[in-house]
Write an enzyme that holds these catalytic residues in place. Sequence first.
Site, PDB file in Angstrom:
ATOM      1  N   ASP A 316      -7.625  -7.335 -13.411  1.00 50.57           N
ATOM      2  CA  ASP A 316      -7.050  -8.041 -12.209  1.00 50.57           C
ATOM      3  C   ASP A 316      -6.687  -7.218 -11.199  1.00 50.57           C
ATOM      4  O   ASP A 316      -6.360  -6.006 -11.474  1.00 50.57           O
ATOM      5  CB  ASP A 316      -5.934  -8.846 -12.660  1.00 50.57           C
ATOM      6  CG  ASP A 316      -5.312  -9.552 -11.590  1.00 50.57           C
ATOM      7  OD1 ASP A 316      -5.997 -10.422 -11.268  1.00 50.57           O
ATOM      8  OD2 ASP A 316      -3.919  -9.584 -11.383  1.00 50.57           O
ATOM      9  N   ASP A 353      11.613 -16.554   4.130  1.00 47.82           N
ATOM     10  CA  ASP A 353      10.687 -16.222   3.202  1.00 47.82           C
ATOM     11  C   ASP A 353      11.059 -15.076   2.148  1.00 47.82           C
ATOM     12  O   ASP A 353      11.189 -13.769   2.779  1.00 47.82           O
ATOM     13  CB  ASP A 353       9.470 -15.939   3.710  1.00 47.82           C
ATOM     14  CG  ASP A 353       8.336 -15.699   2.905  1.00 47.82           C
ATOM     15  OD1 ASP A 353       8.411 -15.752   1.727  1.00 47.82           O
ATOM     16  OD2 ASP A 353       6.895 -15.787   3.389  1.00 47.82           O
ATOM     17  N   PHE A 386       6.393 -22.755   1.961  1.00 41.27           N
ATOM     18  CA  PHE A 386       4.906 -22.688   1.470  1.00 41.27           C
ATOM     19  C   PHE A 386       4.958 -23.572   0.119  1.00 41.27           C
ATOM     20  O   PHE A 386       5.538 -23.789  -0.736  1.00 41.27           O
ATOM     21  CB  PHE A 386       4.792 -21.038   1.003  1.00 41.27           C
ATOM     22  CG  PHE A 386       3.274 -21.086   0.484  1.00 41.27           C
ATOM     23  CD1 PHE A 386       2.140 -20.743   1.320  1.00 41.27           C
ATOM     24  CD2 PHE A 386       2.976 -21.217  -0.797  1.00 41.27           C
ATOM     25  CE1 PHE A 386       0.684 -20.781   1.166  1.00 41.27           C
ATOM     26  CE2 PHE A 386       1.522 -21.083  -1.211  1.00 41.27           C
ATOM     27  CZ  PHE A 386       0.605 -20.650  -0.271  1.00 41.27           C
ATOM     28  N   GLN A 389      -0.663 -26.832  -1.388  1.00 40.81           N
ATOM     29  CA  GLN A 389      -1.285 -27.786  -0.785  1.00 40.81           C
ATOM     30  C   GLN A 389      -1.446 -27.581   0.731  1.00 40.81           C
ATOM     31  O   GLN A 389      -2.831 -27.652   1.304  1.00 40.81           O
ATOM     32  CB  GLN A 389      -0.655 -29.368  -0.746  1.00 40.81           C
ATOM     33  CG  GLN A 389      -1.030 -29.940  -2.295  1.00 40.81           C
ATOM     34  CD  GLN A 389       0.241 -29.200  -3.186  1.00 40.81           C
ATOM     35  OE1 GLN A 389       1.440 -28.775  -2.604  1.00 40.81           O
ATOM     36  NE2 GLN A 389      -0.205 -29.411  -4.406  1.00 40.81           N
ATOM     37  N   ASP A 531      -5.235 -17.723 -17.627  1.00 38.36           N
ATOM     38  CA  ASP A 531      -6.013 -16.464 -17.963  1.00 38.36           C
ATOM     39  C   ASP A 531      -6.326 -16.980 -19.633  1.00 38.36           C
ATOM     40  O   ASP A 531      -7.512 -16.280 -20.344  1.00 38.36           O
ATOM     41  CB  ASP A 531      -5.269 -15.097 -17.999  1.00 38.36           C
ATOM     42  CG  ASP A 531      -4.879 -14.757 -16.533  1.00 38.36           C
ATOM     43  OD1 ASP A 531      -6.095 -15.018 -15.751  1.00 38.36           O
ATOM     44  OD2 ASP A 531      -4.050 -14.389 -16.346  1.00 38.36           O
TER      45      ASP A 531
END
Length: 691
Positions: A316, A353, A386, A389, A531
């Site tokens: 990853d 944020d 956030f 969609q 995963d």
Amino acid sequence: MRRKPFSLFDPVLFRQAVYQAFVKLDPRAQWRNPVMFVVWLGSLLTTIVCLVQAMTAAPQSNDPLWFTASIALWLWFTVLFANFAEALAEGRSKAQAASLRGLQQTVWARKLTLAKYGAPAQRINADQLRKGDLVQVEAGDTIPCDGEVVEGVASVDESAITGESAPVIREAGGDFSSVTGGTRILSDWLVIRATVNPGETFLDRMIAMVEGAQRRKTPNEIALTILLIALTLIFVLATATLLPFSQFAVLSNHAGTLVSLTILVALLVCLIPTTIGGLLSAIGVAGMSRMLAANVIATSGRAVEAAGDVDVLLLDKTGTITLGNRQASRFLPVAGVSEQQLADAAQLASLADETPEGRSIVVLAKLRFNLRERDIHALGATFVPFSAQSRMSGVNLDGRLIRKGAADAIRRHVEANGGEYPRRAQTLVEQVAREGGTPLVVSEGSRVLGVIALSDIVKGGIKERFVELRRMGIKTVMVTGDNRLTAAAIAAEAGVDDFLAEATPETKLALIRQYQGEGRLVAMTGDGTNDAPALAQADVAVAMNSGTQAAKEAGNMVDLDSNPTKLIEVVHIGKQMLMTRGSLTTFSIANDVAKYFAIIPAAFAATYPQLNALNLMQLSSPQSAILSAVIFNALIIIALIPLALRGVHYRPLRADKLLGRNLLIYGGGGLIIPFIGIKIIDVLLTACGLV
């Protein structure tokens, strides 16, 4: 943090191994190792011959009683030393399991009703919990079961399981909702849903995994065992052809002295691959033990061995190849907008944020233009979070609609508000992506202000490790959800061989199957539920302990440190185990060839005097030669026990170079050392007047 390894010279471990060496003399235990079973039979046979000689007070062979007794004694020692090697390896694993078992304790749980969390909790023993039950834990409590957090956020001390002292955050939802029984809550509270029944917990599985005595043989180990059995049968048949020349032959027209049964048994034991036969089990158990020392729990020796044969690694990007937290590095405004205007809007959109990316935008604006953080709540602003969609976030402030997010999401937002997405913005987005960064577009209302460049920082030294893997013949593939431009840039900087961009569970699974269809063995690491399908398909699947229950159940290894780069270390340990087995097999076979020149001339010199020409070591007498070879055969197993448990040092070389090095060091050593060792023992026996 690594677990403290168990010393080979630990007194308790040593005493237990000695005791188990005698317990393993049981023929039912010996039968599991055919090579050593032949030695066990030879020991029994020579013991019977010795007893018959002693009871009849007359020689039943050409050999004196002391010689037969010495051969029998050293053959028993050979079996015991092989048993000791296996018991010592198993003892290390059992000691590690015992240390884990010490974590199990009586824990009380506050069980909640399924109707509502607010109902009074029922205090029960943790052993009474069942899969699906809800429990509440608070600061200071020990988590009573393996489970998933369904409510709350808390700091958890997992050092009892992982050995890492730093606490971790566990919360509902996402990939950090899995908790392990036996860990402790440091702050706040959690509501946990039990995911397993008692006896099926992660700690229970860990204990079972490290119990080396229950280890199943791997395919390669089975193949090697078959080879050893074949070699043993060949020498058994070869020895059987000499029976007409033995003293037990019914008829013999040979004029020379006949060979005793004791010598035939000694010949057989010295020529069959007793060295590797005695150490094979210890090598396999030690491989799993080394994995545990690296804080990796392997479900079986098969997984460790597969790691040694891996030729494709799927890694990853985030947290493995890169540091994991993208940082804002530049503000790139479009025409008509100053960099400071873009920075001001970007900071306002990021004040609420709390992600590392959002924090880095606020800090960069502060550093570049001294834009101090504003109190967004005092300004009466509304934060827009956030979402998957919308793929953007922002703030509504004094009629200003400021947004930041993915380029296509901002394009749709701007066009929906009657604006036009400028060509310059698309150019900047492509430029940042080509450079390996992640672009975030900032807009205000119907106007695009510019682009924020987020940089993924490649870990130091990772490129050199990929070069090392390439020398080992392993292909590295970076897996990322980024677009192809970004993925290509980071792949080039990191030095991986290939990459998979915009990865989904389906595409990862398809890629693994594609490589396996080409006959390759694939390793992968992961921590999320998404995963799990790919982990279940991979030949070596290292699940992060911090990940979800689904990921841990799908993998055949669990990394207690939750370090994605551990996959590289796992492969190294697997190759070390295969290298150890191959090296000692080479040494054992070469060792048998050398012993041939010691024992054959001595055993048959009386029958065939011309064989004296092969007595290259100039051994003092036939009896000394045979006894020296038998003693050496036993002592070499002891000498190689530390190497079998520690493992042969592995270097990333091509297969042909590894083979050449293996033959030179262990093949050559296997030929030379017996000549030296047997000669020294012969000299000592002669000097002591024993022969």
